[in-house]
Design a protein around this motif. Structure first.
Motif, mmCIF file in Angstrom:
data_model
loop_
_atom_site.group_PDB
_atom_site.id
_atom_site.type_symbol
_atom_site.label_atom_id
_atom_site.label_comp_id
_atom_site.label_asym_id
_atom_site.label_seq_id
_atom_site.Cartn_x
_atom_site.Cartn_y
_atom_site.Cartn_z
ATOM 1 N N HIS A 114 44.914 33.913 -10.657
ATOM 2 C CA HIS A 114 46.014 34.667 -10.028
ATOM 3 C C HIS A 114 46.391 35.924 -10.819
ATOM 4 O O HIS A 114 46.389 37.033 -10.252
ATOM 5 N N PRO A 115 46.705 35.838 -12.132
ATOM 6 C CA PRO A 115 47.050 37.076 -12.857
ATOM 7 C C PRO A 115 45.915 38.093 -12.906
ATOM 8 O O PRO A 115 46.164 39.290 -12.677
ATOM 9 N N PRO A 116 44.658 37.678 -13.183
ATOM 10 C CA PRO A 116 43.597 38.692 -13.165
ATOM 11 C C PRO A 116 43.462 39.403 -11.831
ATOM 12 O O PRO A 116 43.178 40.602 -11.784
ATOM 13 N N SER A 117 43.666 38.674 -10.739
ATOM 14 C CA SER A 117 43.567 39.307 -9.418
ATOM 15 C C SER A 117 44.644 40.374 -9.241
ATOM 16 O O SER A 117 44.355 41.483 -8.751
ATOM 17 N N LEU A 118 45.869 40.052 -9.643
ATOM 18 C CA LEU A 118 46.944 41.047 -9.543
ATOM 19 C C LEU A 118 46.671 42.230 -10.461
ATOM 20 O O LEU A 118 46.891 43.389 -10.079
ATOM 21 N N TYR A 119 46.201 41.965 -11.683
ATOM 22 C CA TYR A 119 45.914 43.058 -12.618
ATOM 23 C C TYR A 119 44.822 43.962 -12.065
ATOM 24 O O TYR A 119 44.900 45.193 -12.181
ATOM 25 N N ILE A 120 43.785 43.359 -11.475
ATOM 26 C CA ILE A 120 42.715 44.177 -10.883
ATOM 27 C C ILE A 120 43.287 45.024 -9.746
ATOM 28 O O ILE A 120 42.913 46.188 -9.569
ATOM 29 N N GLY A 121 44.199 44.430 -8.949
ATOM 30 C CA GLY A 121 44.836 45.211 -7.895
ATOM 31 C C GLY A 121 45.641 46.364 -8.446
ATOM 32 O O GLY A 121 45.571 47.495 -7.947
ATOM 33 N N PHE A 122 46.402 46.115 -9.514
ATOM 34 C CA PHE A 122 47.179 47.182 -10.148
ATOM 35 C C PHE A 122 46.257 48.269 -10.688
ATOM 36 O O PHE A 122 46.484 49.470 -10.489
ATOM 37 N N LEU A 144 52.753 37.807 -23.138
ATOM 38 C CA LEU A 144 53.057 39.236 -23.065
ATOM 39 C C LEU A 144 51.997 40.085 -23.758
ATOM 40 O O LEU A 144 51.436 41.008 -23.165
ATOM 41 N N ASP A 145 51.697 39.783 -25.028
ATOM 42 C CA ASP A 145 50.801 40.638 -25.805
ATOM 43 C C ASP A 145 49.400 40.679 -25.201
ATOM 44 O O ASP A 145 48.802 41.752 -25.044
ATOM 45 N N GLY A 146 48.867 39.523 -24.861
ATOM 46 C CA GLY A 146 47.516 39.477 -24.307
ATOM 47 C C GLY A 146 47.430 40.102 -22.938
ATOM 48 O O GLY A 146 46.419 40.731 -22.592
ATOM 49 N N SER A 147 48.481 39.952 -22.129
ATOM 50 C CA SER A 147 48.437 40.514 -20.777
ATOM 51 C C SER A 147 48.384 42.035 -20.813
ATOM 52 O O SER A 147 47.737 42.661 -19.965
ATOM 53 N N TRP A 204 45.299 44.143 -19.252
ATOM 54 C CA TRP A 204 45.565 45.215 -18.280
ATOM 55 C C TRP A 204 44.746 46.460 -18.630
ATOM 56 O O TRP A 204 44.041 47.017 -17.780
ATOM 57 N N VAL A 205 44.835 46.903 -19.869
ATOM 58 C CA VAL A 205 44.144 48.130 -20.256
ATOM 59 C C VAL A 205 42.639 47.906 -20.338
ATOM 60 O O VAL A 205 41.843 48.831 -20.088
ATOM 61 N N PHE A 206 42.200 46.691 -20.654
ATOM 62 C CA PHE A 206 40.770 46.369 -20.647
ATOM 63 C C PHE A 206 40.191 46.533 -19.242
ATOM 64 O O PHE A 206 39.137 47.159 -19.044
ATOM 65 N N LEU A 207 40.876 45.978 -18.231
ATOM 66 C CA LEU A 207 40.416 46.132 -16.852
ATOM 67 C C LEU A 207 40.441 47.589 -16.421
ATOM 68 O O LEU A 207 39.537 48.066 -15.723
ATOM 69 N N LEU A 208 41.482 48.320 -16.824
ATOM 70 C CA LEU A 208 41.564 49.736 -16.474
ATOM 71 C C LEU A 208 40.384 50.503 -17.058
ATOM 72 O O LEU A 208 39.800 51.362 -16.377
ATOM 73 N N ALA A 209 40.019 50.211 -18.306
ATOM 74 C CA ALA A 209 38.889 50.906 -18.931
ATOM 75 C C ALA A 209 37.595 50.621 -18.173
ATOM 76 O O ALA A 209 36.776 51.531 -17.940
#
Length: 825
Positions: A172-180, A91-94, A98-103
């Motif tokens: 898989h999770p990084p791909s979804l996060y990048i999509g989000f 949870l904490d790292g995800s 998320w915000v790292f990719l957004l930045a």
């Protein structure tokens, strides 16, 4: 390191706050200096989060167990790749990832658009910074990945969850996060356009490519999730309508709707309010999906656990998004009026509108059904199950309608299509669809959904091929090149249009894989060494069981032999792995024999080492690999559509005429032949699998109640509780009980409808059935109202034009000029 990481996050929050404030104040005061400082601060946010990510990764690599998150999700024996995966595995790292990719994405988007959209950039920076601030605030007050142990520091970690120690979960999770995150950029530009009032089509051009990139990564992430579920969870399917799976699907659906409707706005100046609404809704669903996964509001094997405090903070943020966003839409309604009306329902824009309504209805249906168990628990105190049978009942016809539209829409003209032209365009496609349906019936296919899907797939593929052949023929006559090179040039010259057709081809191939699920065959049987079972044209024999271990886990592996129609396929090795630090969470290692037309899929559901016996779940999955092939085609089409035209111009200039045909010839020449196989020699005892059709149906209508499998269907779950429930169902059916009596037995046993995969239409549960019907009826009413208003407005314009002939002529010329200018794109 813990203190340093926390300090970096605090500085990042302050910097993001400054970026938002400086950009807005600078835009209001027309201060270029303040705006530039806000942009610089957004770049600094990306740099600081890169530092924070480097710190947490270093902590995982060196095993700094003074940090609670590191100790929770890694250990010394964990391979390096899974230590890196642990960054987003909890949870904490995800949240930080998320915000790292957004930045990073935000910095790139601002850098690319700062010169072409100067009036929007300050507010784009502000919106992105506010979203970053929300996630940074979560980390500072609740989910800090750098939080240390306050007392004694452990010397060893607990290790990453076994299910996540899989190669597919690395990406898989990084791909979804990048999509989000990719869907956040269009939202930022849309909000900037609403705030500033610059609501011409230029902001759409700024976000179209970002939307396609986000959509592609969402598609990639969802496909990887399907592969992971297929190979790791061991239930024989690829999509189980799990709430967390649905959380990733929802923004994909609305993003798909936007990518279609945006073409209508670009071509016809219509659906402007609708497009802004879709951008907002897609972003909101990415936040809602993050909320579903991390708050514990839904039950899922993918969820991080229950966290009421986090749920409350996400709820407040989503209410703020809805209030501000749609408040701005209402405020700017006068500037969002369409320039044109719908001229005819026999037009491409009408098909896109129908496509959008159906996609939105499916998104609302999935959202409601995913949240209904939570709603039922809040109202009645019982958390019911809304499983695959409920979703499939609704989504099968919806999917088939969308598939049909995929074949019809490319044949329709903009504005209006005459009946004669439509008949000419549809004749070959319809013929192929009908012939396919007849052929399938003669071949013995009696599953209506699969048969209809195959027929519609033939219809759509013929439509797409027809479009390519006709276009390539025209280009070949113009350029004098061969047909294939002409087709390549056609795609390069109209890369958005024909890239979209290739995407549609990929979707059709994926539908073929989904349709194959209707023809799936499966058996679950207990075998001793030397015994075998036959499923369809395959035979599998159990040979032995062996136990081995390494530093992290104990492995129980079965050895099996397989044949198809008497010809040996080789050995299969299904296994169960028990990780030393997570012995209560064994992983299922599936043995798969892949094929072009079907997979042999074997799971060891249970075992007895001393007796060398085991229970095996043997599944024949037709056409499942076409799902992965379809995604590859989809990705290719998306890349073609998203790349700049200069790339294609350069590529075509460097390729001589006829050269494009060479790769195809090479592929045809070097296809591999199937190896020869030895004949099955026999000498084994074949086990007959009992079970009536009613028993098999009930296994797919009742869910496992063990509490640890995410309420999988009894037919799919491999735990001991599910095995007992299958035995119970068999005993009830053998005793002459009917479907309703079996339902009543399980309801009485558990005191509620919890074991049922589909709510019975009575009492409060009637809401689960009434809402979709009500939503569909409301949609039809709204469509009817829109038709009436558009028709009335068109009649008024026609009446006014008849009084002034010159004015009507000028208006027609103006409209034609606008459309021809848009066609230049």
């Amino acid at each position: 390191m813990s203190s340093l990481g926390t300090f970096v996050l605090l500085v990042t929050f302050v910097t993001a706050s400054y970026a938002a404030a400086a950009s807005v104040v600078g835009a209001r005061r027309r201060s270029t200096r303040l705006v530039e400082s806000g942009i610089g601060a957004s770049y600094l946010v990306a740099a600081l989060l890169t530092v924070a990510s480097a710190l947490i990764v270093y902590a995982f690599v060196v095993g700094d167990y003074s940090i609670r998150y590191v100790q929770l999700t890694s250990d010394t024996a964990q391979p390096l790749i899974y230590k890196l995966t642990a960054y987003w595995g909890g949870l904490d790292g995800s949240v930080m990832f998320w915000v790292f990719l957004l930045a990073l994405f935000g910095a790139i988007a601002v850098r690319n658009a700062r010169d072409s959209h100067r009036e929007l950039i300050p507010y784009v920076v502000a919106v992105i910074a506010i979203v970053e601030m929300f996630f940074l605030f979560l980390m500072m007050v609740h989910t800090n990945p750098f939080a240390p142990f306050l007392t004694e520091t452990p010397t060893e970690g607990q290790g990453l969850t076994p299910l996540l120690q899989n190669p597919y979960m690395v990406i898989h999770p990084p791909s979804l996060y990048i999509g989000f995150v990719g869907m956040t950029i269009p939202f930022a530009f849309g909000m900037a356009a609403l705030i500033t009032g610059y609501l011409d089509d230029s902001w759409l051009r700024a976000v179209r490519r970002w939307t396609m990139i986000g959509w592609l990564f969402l598609s990639f992430g969802l496909t990887l999730g399907m592969i992971w579920a297929y190979e790791e969870l061991g239930w024989g399917g690829v999509w189980g309508w799990d709430p967390v799976e649905n959380a990733g699907l929802l923004p994909w659906i609305t993003g798909t709707a936007f990518l279609h409707s945006v073409m209508v706005q670009e071509r016809r100046g219509m659906l402007r309010v609708w497009n802004v609404t879709l951008v907002i809704t897609t972003f909101l669903l990415t936040i809602f999906g993050t909320y579903m996964t991390r708050s514990g509001v839904v039950e899922s094997v993918h969820a991080f656990g229950e966290d009421p405090k986090l749920a409350m903070m996400f709820t407040v943020f989503m209410v703020l998004i809805v209030t501000v966003s749609f408040g701005l839409v209402i405020y700017r309604l006068p500037l969002l009026r369409s320039r044109h009306d719908l001229d005819s329902w026999a037009s491409r824009e009408a098909a896109f509108l129908a496509n959008n309504w159906i996609l939105l209805f499916s998104a609302l249906l999935i959202l409601f059904a995913s949240m209904f168990p939570t709603l039922s628990e809040a109202v009645t105190g019982n958390r019911l199950t809304v499983g695959p049978p409920f979703f499939n009942k609704w989504m099968l016809p919806i999917g088939l309608i969308l598939l049909a539209l995929t074949g019809v829409a490319p044949l329709l003209a903009w504005r209006k299509t005459t009946l004669a032209n439509l008949r000419y365009q549809l004749q070959w496609s319809a013929l192929v669809g009908v012939v396919t349906a007849i052929g399938l019936w003669i071949a013995g296919v009696r599953v209506w959904s699969s048969g209809l899907c195959f027929a519609l797939s033939g219809f759509v593929i013929t439509t797409l091929v027809q479009e390519f052949v006709r276009g390539a023929g025209v280009r070949r006559a113009t350029t004098g090149s061969d047909r294939f090179t002409a087709a390549v040039g056609l795609v390069a010259r109209n890369h958005r249009r024909y890239g979209g057709y290739i995407v549609h081809l990929g979707i059709v191939l994926m539908f073929l894989g989904f349709a194959g699920n209707g023809l799936k065959q499966e058996e679950q049987v207990l075998l001793k060494p030397g015994q075998q079972v036959r499923v369809g044209s395959f035979t599998v024999r159990h040979e032995s069981i062996r136990v081995s271990q390494d530093a992290r886990k104990q492995m129980v592996t079965a050895t099996m032999s397989a044949w198809k129609d008497g010809q040996a396929l080789g050995r299969l090795y299904p296994a169960r792995w028990f990780f030393h630090k997570n012995e209560n969470e064994p992983t299922t290692e599936v043995a798969i024999r892949r094929g072009v037309f079907e997979d042999l899929y074997v799971v060891m559901a249970g075992f007895e080492v001393q007796a060398q016996s085991a229970t095996f779940h043997v599944v024949i999955n037709p056409l499942v690999n076409w799902i992965w092939v379809g995604f590859g085609v989809l990705a290719l089409g998306t890349l073609i559509a998203v790349l700049p035209e200069q790339v294609f111009a350069t590529a075509l200039a460097s390729v001589p005429s006829g050269a494009a045909t060479a790769p195809v010839l090479l592929l045809l020449l070097f296809g591999s032949a199937a190896p020869a196989r030895a004949q099955h020699g026999g000498g084994s005892t074949e086990v007959t699998v009992p079970g009536t059709p009613l028993e098999r149906e009930l296994r797919r209508e009742i869910v496992c109640t063990c509490g640890g499998c995410g309420r999988q269907l009894v037919a799919d779950c491999i735990c001991s509780t599910a095995a007992g429930m299958r035995t119970e169902i068999a005993e009830l059916v053998n005793a002459g009980k009917g479907r309703e009596e079996v339902y009543a037995h399980f309801i009485a046993k558990h005191g509620s409808q919890v074991p049922l995969a589909m709510p019975i239409d009575e009492g409060f549960n009637r809401l689960a059935w009434a809402v979709p019907y009500a939503a569909g009826a409301s949609g039809l009413v709204l469509i009817g109202a829109a038709v009436f208003l558009w028709s009335r407005r068109r009649d008024d314009i026609a009446g006014a034009g008849s009084g002034t002939r010159a004015t009507g002529s000028d208006e027609a010329l103006t409209r034609r000029l606008e459309e021809e200018l848009r066609d230049l794109d």
